[in-house]
Design an enzyme around this catalytic site. Structure first.
Site, PDB file in Angstrom:
ATOM      1  N   HIS A  43      35.709 -36.232   9.566  1.00  0.00           N
ATOM      2  CA  HIS A  43      35.046 -36.738   8.361  1.00  0.00           C
ATOM      3  C   HIS A  43      35.888 -36.544   7.109  1.00  0.00           C
ATOM      4  O   HIS A  43      35.669 -37.214   6.105  1.00  0.00           O
ATOM      5  CB  HIS A  43      33.696 -36.024   8.162  1.00  0.00           C
ATOM      6  CG  HIS A  43      33.825 -34.642   7.591  1.00  0.00           C
ATOM      7  ND1 HIS A  43      34.270 -33.563   8.315  1.00  0.00           N
ATOM      8  CD2 HIS A  43      33.591 -34.164   6.323  1.00  0.00           C
ATOM      9  CE1 HIS A  43      34.288 -32.490   7.546  1.00  0.00           C
ATOM     10  NE2 HIS A  43      33.885 -32.818   6.334  1.00  0.00           N
TER      11      HIS A  43
ATOM     12  N   ASP B  84      29.689 -32.874   1.819  1.00  0.00           N
ATOM     13  CA  ASP B  84      29.136 -32.499   3.122  1.00  0.00           C
ATOM     14  C   ASP B  84      27.608 -32.494   3.095  1.00  0.00           C
ATOM     15  O   ASP B  84      26.961 -33.066   3.974  1.00  0.00           O
ATOM     16  CB  ASP B  84      29.644 -31.108   3.536  1.00  0.00           C
ATOM     17  CG  ASP B  84      31.140 -31.116   3.822  1.00  0.00           C
ATOM     18  OD1 ASP B  84      31.639 -32.108   4.355  1.00  0.00           O
ATOM     19  OD2 ASP B  84      31.803 -30.106   3.503  1.00  0.00           O
TER      20      ASP B  84
ATOM     21  N   ASP C 153      34.410 -30.702  13.213  1.00  0.00           N
ATOM     22  CA  ASP C 153      34.600 -32.013  12.601  1.00  0.00           C
ATOM     23  C   ASP C 153      35.629 -32.025  11.473  1.00  0.00           C
ATOM     24  O   ASP C 153      35.320 -31.722  10.331  1.00  0.00           O
ATOM     25  CB  ASP C 153      33.233 -32.501  12.084  1.00  0.00           C
ATOM     26  CG  ASP C 153      33.271 -33.939  11.596  1.00  0.00           C
ATOM     27  OD1 ASP C 153      34.368 -34.490  11.404  1.00  0.00           O
ATOM     28  OD2 ASP C 153      32.191 -34.507  11.389  1.00  0.00           O
TER      29      ASP C 153
ATOM     30  N   HIS D 259      35.679 -36.868   2.045  1.00  0.00           N
ATOM     31  CA  HIS D 259      36.248 -36.119   0.920  1.00  0.00           C
ATOM     32  C   HIS D 259      37.358 -36.878   0.206  1.00  0.00           C
ATOM     33  O   HIS D 259      38.161 -36.280  -0.519  1.00  0.00           O
ATOM     34  CB  HIS D 259      36.786 -34.768   1.424  1.00  0.00           C
ATOM     35  CG  HIS D 259      35.747 -33.892   2.045  1.00  0.00           C
ATOM     36  ND1 HIS D 259      34.566 -33.564   1.419  1.00  0.00           N
ATOM     37  CD2 HIS D 259      35.700 -33.264   3.252  1.00  0.00           C
ATOM     38  CE1 HIS D 259      33.844 -32.783   2.218  1.00  0.00           C
ATOM     39  NE2 HIS D 259      34.509 -32.600   3.335  1.00  0.00           N
TER      40      HIS D 259
ATOM     41  N   HIS E  90       0.820  -1.226   0.000  1.00  0.00           N
ATOM     42  CA  HIS E  90       0.000   0.000   0.000  1.00  0.00           C
ATOM     43  C   HIS E  90       0.848   1.268   0.000  1.00  0.00           C
ATOM     44  O   HIS E  90       0.323   2.366   0.118  1.00  0.00           O
ATOM     45  CB  HIS E  90      -0.925   0.061   1.216  1.00  0.00           C
ATOM     46  CG  HIS E  90      -1.681  -1.199   1.497  1.00  0.00           C
ATOM     47  ND1 HIS E  90      -1.185  -2.210   2.293  1.00  0.00           N
ATOM     48  CD2 HIS E  90      -2.902  -1.625   1.083  1.00  0.00           C
ATOM     49  CE1 HIS E  90      -2.069  -3.204   2.370  1.00  0.00           C
ATOM     50  NE2 HIS E  90      -3.124  -2.868   1.635  1.00  0.00           N
TER      51      HIS E  90
END
Ligand code: FES
Ligand SMILES: [Fe+2]
Length: 447
Positions: A207, A355, A204, A212, A102
């Site tokens: 991992h 990931d 982390d 990877h 408006h």
């Protein structure tokens, strides 16, 4: 709702319902996101007076605006008439913001300055000073990073950061003139809870050699790099404090880096001495890899990506990511870094996709009733925390540990229980005096 008081963060026992429960999520928006310092923007995104970017604090849309006096302010991007987004552009430069529903118009601070047909529609009987946008009460600029909070009792940002400043400054002070963001951030959606991403970036490294592996073998020639620090000769440390986390593995950071092109590599080696001078040789080598400032701001020092994990319900996030570059580096160096950062960590990045795959998979397993009752183990390195070792301040542990994860969930628990910030500050002091979070929690509970 889940009884958070029995959640054993310090003992590394994770109840998976914290990733799926809708009530927990609503409580997070209130107790975690509305009571923490949240990343809003980097000042390089706001080059001129009237420059603005739209972002989120939790799920709340917020406009971050460079003011006429050069300061930066932020306000809820919600029109006070009927709740429409005041500004619908992601970014730009403006003198005012006019709601497209408006037509109520707001100035750069979010004050209501114009109401269409004010005489006829409101008989001039509206006090515009009462109907401005909701302002973010506290906004701070830490070496170019702009953070904001709705909380009036959270400590000043430097105190909130605590010893994490050493690790953040290793990036911000590394280069003459600091960093800037490459224009054009990347945004994408991942079907996972925000804590999977934030905790992983805090804690982390475990991992990396597994998740990877294929990307590392394809990218690196050095067998040590291919194993991503799993070799004995590549130690590393993890830091935990105030819910934040930082992890580094100690690699040759001034050798040729195959993530980036020749322009960056030559420039980086030439800059080595200057970098040592600015942040110290040890720190220049050691403090790099993965980092989270609680709750949802992360960066990777080795791949030059900086991001926010915006929550979107219990089971989804929007990732907003930018490549960051040394502000004063030559353009070809910046382009090299931007390309390398995109190649590794972007929606199609060779590491990034590993990931996201893990997080969505875990989230989908948690659709199962039994799967949600099954406690997760975050006990790696529990009881082996040390303080101020290897020239690194704060509580630390081997980079293969979950010390920072436990710290992250401990801060999360503190906030979720509605604990005041003054009480949290006292708890932090008790924890700092103890060797590890588990021991500290027992002492805090018995005192
Ligand atoms: S909702 Fe913004 S002017 Fe009506
Ligand atoms: Fe990863």
């Amino acid at each position: 709702m889940l009884d958070i008081s029995t959640f054993d963060a310090a003992g590394g026992l994770l109840d998976p319902r914290i990733y799926t429960d809708e009530d927990v999520y609503q409580q997070e928006l209130k107790e975690v996101f509305a009571r923490s310092w949240l990343f809003l923007a980097h000042e390089s995104q706001l080059p001129k007076r009237g420059s603005f970017v739209q972002t989120y604090m939790g799920e709340d849309p917020v406009l971050v605006v460079r003011q006429r006096d050069g300061s930066v302010k932020a306000f809820l991007n919600q029109c006070r008439h009927r709740g429409m987004r005041i500004c619908r552009a992601d970014e730009g430069t403006s003198k005012t913001f006019t709601c497209s529903y408006h037509g109520w118009a707001y100035d750069l601070e979010g004050n209501l300055i114009n109401v269409p047909e004010e005489d006829r529609a409101y008989r001039h009987d509206i006090d515009k000073s009462k109907w401005g946008a909701l302002k973010v009460p506290r906004v701070t600029n830490y070496k170019g990073l702009i953070f904001g909070t709705w909380s009036d009792d959270v400590p000043e940002f430097e105190e909130y950061l605590g010893e994490m400043a050493f690790y953040l400054d290793a990036v911000l002070d590394r280069y003459d003139g600091g960093i800037e963001l490459v224009p054009g951030g990347m945004k994408w959606v991942i079907d996972c809870n925000w804590k999977f991403a934030a905790e992983q970036f805090a804690s982390d490294m475990y991992h990396a050699p597994i998740s990877h592996a294929s990307a590392a073998i394809a990218l690196f020639e050095d067998p040590e790099m291919q194993r991503m620090m799993s070799a004995k000769g590549a130690p590393g440390r993890q830091f935990a404090g105030n819910g934040h986390g930082s992890g580094s593995y100690w690699v040759r950071v001034f050798g040729p880096d195959p993530q980036f092109g020749p322009a960056f590599n030559a420039w980086h080696i030439a800059e080595r001495e200057a970098i040592f001078e600015r942040i110290g040789e040890e720190r220049a080598h050691k403090v790099h890899a993965h980092n989270t400032i609680f709750p949802n701001f992360s960066w990777l020092g080795l791949s030059n990506t900086l991001r926010v994990w915006h929550p979107r319900g219990a089971g989804q996030i929007e990732v907003w990511a930018w490549a960051f570059v040394p502000k004063n580096a030559p353009q070809e160096v910046k382009e090299d870094i931007a390309a390398g950062s995109q190649f590794t960590f972007s929606p199609a990045g060779v590491f990034e996709t590993d990931d996201g795959e893990n997080w969505t998979e875990v989230q989908s397993v948690l659709r199962g009733h039994m799967a949600r009752q099954n406690t997760f183990n975050a006990q790696m390195g529990l009881g082996y925390e040390e303080r101020d070792t290897h020239g690194l301040p704060g509580l630390s542990n081997d980079v293969y540990s979950e010390t920072a994860a436990r710290g992250f969930y401990q801060r999360w628990k503190d906030l979720m229980l509605g604990t005041s910030w003054s009480e949290i500050t006292k708890l932090d002091e008790a924890r700092r005096a103890a060797e590890n979070f588990g021991k500290a929690e027992k002492e805090v509970q018995s005192s």
